[in-house]
Write an enzyme that holds these catalytic residues in place. Structure first.
Site, PDB file in Angstrom:
ATOM      1  N   HIS A 133     -33.328 -17.701  44.480  1.00 53.56           N
ATOM      2  CA  HIS A 133     -33.993 -18.136  43.240  1.00 53.56           C
ATOM      3  C   HIS A 133     -34.103 -19.665  43.169  1.00 53.56           C
ATOM      4  O   HIS A 133     -34.806 -20.188  42.324  1.00 53.56           O
ATOM      5  CB  HIS A 133     -33.298 -17.553  41.987  1.00 53.56           C
ATOM      6  CG  HIS A 133     -32.028 -18.228  41.579  1.00 53.56           C
ATOM      7  ND1 HIS A 133     -31.427 -18.012  40.359  1.00 53.56           N
ATOM      8  CD2 HIS A 133     -31.234 -19.131  42.204  1.00 53.56           C
ATOM      9  CE1 HIS A 133     -30.333 -18.727  40.260  1.00 53.56           C
ATOM     10  NE2 HIS A 133     -30.187 -19.419  41.362  1.00 53.56           N
ATOM     11  N   GLY A 139     -22.349 -19.896  50.019  1.00 58.85           N
ATOM     12  CA  GLY A 139     -21.436 -19.300  49.018  1.00 58.85           C
ATOM     13  C   GLY A 139     -20.760 -20.314  48.125  1.00 58.85           C
ATOM     14  O   GLY A 139     -19.837 -19.938  47.378  1.00 58.85           O
ATOM     15  N   PHE A 192     -28.503 -23.200  56.112  1.00 60.00           N
ATOM     16  CA  PHE A 192     -29.151 -21.888  56.273  1.00 60.00           C
ATOM     17  C   PHE A 192     -30.566 -21.949  56.848  1.00 60.00           C
ATOM     18  O   PHE A 192     -31.183 -20.930  57.126  1.00 60.00           O
ATOM     19  CB  PHE A 192     -29.113 -21.056  54.993  1.00 60.00           C
ATOM     20  CG  PHE A 192     -29.600 -21.727  53.725  1.00 60.00           C
ATOM     21  CD1 PHE A 192     -30.749 -22.493  53.694  1.00 60.00           C
ATOM     22  CD2 PHE A 192     -28.896 -21.547  52.532  1.00 60.00           C
ATOM     23  CE1 PHE A 192     -31.202 -23.083  52.531  1.00 60.00           C
ATOM     24  CE2 PHE A 192     -29.341 -22.144  51.354  1.00 60.00           C
ATOM     25  CZ  PHE A 192     -30.496 -22.909  51.357  1.00 60.00           C
TER      26      PHE A 192
END
Ligand SMILES: C[S@@+](CC[C@H](N)C(=O)[O-])C[C@H]1O[C@@H](n2cnc3c(N)ncnc32)[C@H](O)[C@@H]1O
Length: 414
Positions: free
Chosen positions: A319, A254, A300
């Site tokens: 993306h 984030g 991640f």
């Protein structure tokens, strides 16, 4: 028979026959334009661009692309770097300012600054008051904001060579669609072995400018939790676990927390916990968020430590990566999701089959030249999420309606 074009084509207006129709369209759109009607404003701006392109000759367009735009970029980046735009705003947003005084304050040669500002003015971004004296336009004022000005420093000053030298990279790779995140045009242009452009930008001291740009390009777009994009109360709050340890939303990668903080502002009385995850170096830079948001360093590609959250959210992450890396990221999340309860929310561009919007196609080329990644079509999203053995299914594409730039792709375990 093979055809050629006559040189005279380069010095005639590009499409004079289109001009009357475009002026009529512009008048019609303008008469129906209301305050806040972004859809009509977008259409009007595209018609206005077509009008300008119809009037300019190919030679003029070539000079604009190859001389004028790079020259403007040089002036803007230099201005951000020496604090010129911030100084001009501080001096007065509507105050005429002399090049000589400005040059003294920022420590620049006045002849040099005069030449740069003369071009910025000729390109329509400063108002000329007298010789070597200017007032700021709204665009020039906005360059004083980090979220606007720093994009020029990071994307052009930091990694601007990648798109320009893309053709050399393609010669090497025999004109194949780039899909290797470890070998991109950015790696070739900057002769670096660092994993990606984010790391490269950090290594040259441009991490903060990059993060500011992340906060900048999203401005003016509707956030994912806006009730006209995604009905959060119905889809997430209803049936959410309300026990103190339950997690409502994990914002995966984030960044500095723009999205999760905005969520808190929209829904201060939400059930469960909000968690912001990103790489340790980014989490260390986070400041000013609502104190109830939990900060968590996390890669991640590693096992997701938060199991069974109501929602795992990712904005502008997939993306950045070709499909093989996306599958690894998604499988970590799928492993953590609770069947029948957890949702995966992906906020990304969904390019339509025809009539793609320029912001989406520009993003696609940016991703391709910097990261060997891409903006995806609806078909591509379906193939990635449902056709890669991930045990995930798309439940709905929630459209923001803003020229379809970003959709919330809602997924569940299949
Ligand atoms: C394009 S930014 C998007 C940030 C944020 N979601 C937003 O929309 O503003 C990509 C983010 O991915 C993060 N990132 C890159 N590699 C990562 C990894 N291996 N694990 C976690 N985060 C990573 C970067 O640090 C950066 O904050």
């Amino acid at each position: 028979m093979s055809q050629t074009v006559d040189l005279s084509l380069a010095t005639r207006a590009s499409d004079p026959d289109a001009v009357p129709g475009l002026i009529k369209d512009i008048n019609n759109l303008h008469s129906s334009l209301k305050e806040g009607d972004e859809e009509t404003r977008h259409k009007l701006a595209i018609k206005a661009r077509s009008l300008l392109q119809s009037l300019l000759t190919p030679r003029e367009q070539m000079l604009q692309h190859t001389w004028a735009d790079p020259g403007l970029d040089a002036a803007i980046i230099t201005g951000v770097d020496v604090g010129l735009w911030k100084l001009m705003v501080k001096n007065g947003v509507d105050t005429p300012q002399k090049v000589e005084d400005l040059a003294k304050s920022v420590g620049m040669d006045p002849v040099l600054l005069g030449r740069l500002l003369r071009h910025v003015c000729a390109m329509g971004h400063l108002e000329e008051v007298a010789q070597d004296e200017y007032k700021l336009t709204n665009f020039a004022k906005s360059l004083s904001l980090d979220v606007i000005g720093d994009g020029y420093v990071a994307l052009l000053g930091g990694i601007g060579r990648s798109p320009i030298e893309f053709f050399k990279f393609l010669r090497e790779t025999k004109w194949q669609n780039p899909i290797d995140a470890a070998h991109t045009a950015m790696h070739a242009s900057y002769n670096t072995d660092l994993p990606n452009c984010f790391e490269y930008l950090r290594s040259i001291g441009m991490g903060p400018q990059t993060n500011h740009h992340m906060g900048g390009y999203r401005q003016g777009r509707l956030p994912w939790m806006h009730p006209t994009v995604y009905p959060v109360e119905k889809t997430l709050f209803a049936d959410a676990d309300t026990s103190p340890d339950a997690t409502l939303v994990v914002d995966v990668a984030g960044g500095l927390g723009h999205d999760i903080n905005e969520f808190k502002k929209y829904y201060p009385n939400h059930p469960g916990k909000l968690i912001l995850q990103d790489l340790p170096v980014v989490i260390a830079d986070v400041k000013g968020l609502d104190t109830s948001i939990q900060l968590m360093p996390h890669d991640f590609l590693a096992e997701q430590p938060i199991k069974g959250a109501r929602a795992y959210f990712m904005h502008s992450i997939l993306h950045d990566w070709p499909d093989d890396v996306c599958i690894k990221i998604l499988s970590r999340l799928a492993d953590a999701m609770k069947p029948g309860y957890s949702k995966l929310l992906i906020f990304e561009c969904v390019i339509p089959r025809t009539g793609a919007y320029w912001e989406a196609t520009a993003g696609d080329i940016l991703m391709m030249t910097q990261l060997s990644a891409l903006e995806r079509t609806e078909d591509h999203w379906r193939q990635l999420i449902e056709g890669s053995g991930l045990k995930l299914k798309i439940t709905k594409f929630w459209s923001s309606g803003q020229s379809d730039i970003e959709n919330l792709i809602e997924c569940e375990l299949a």
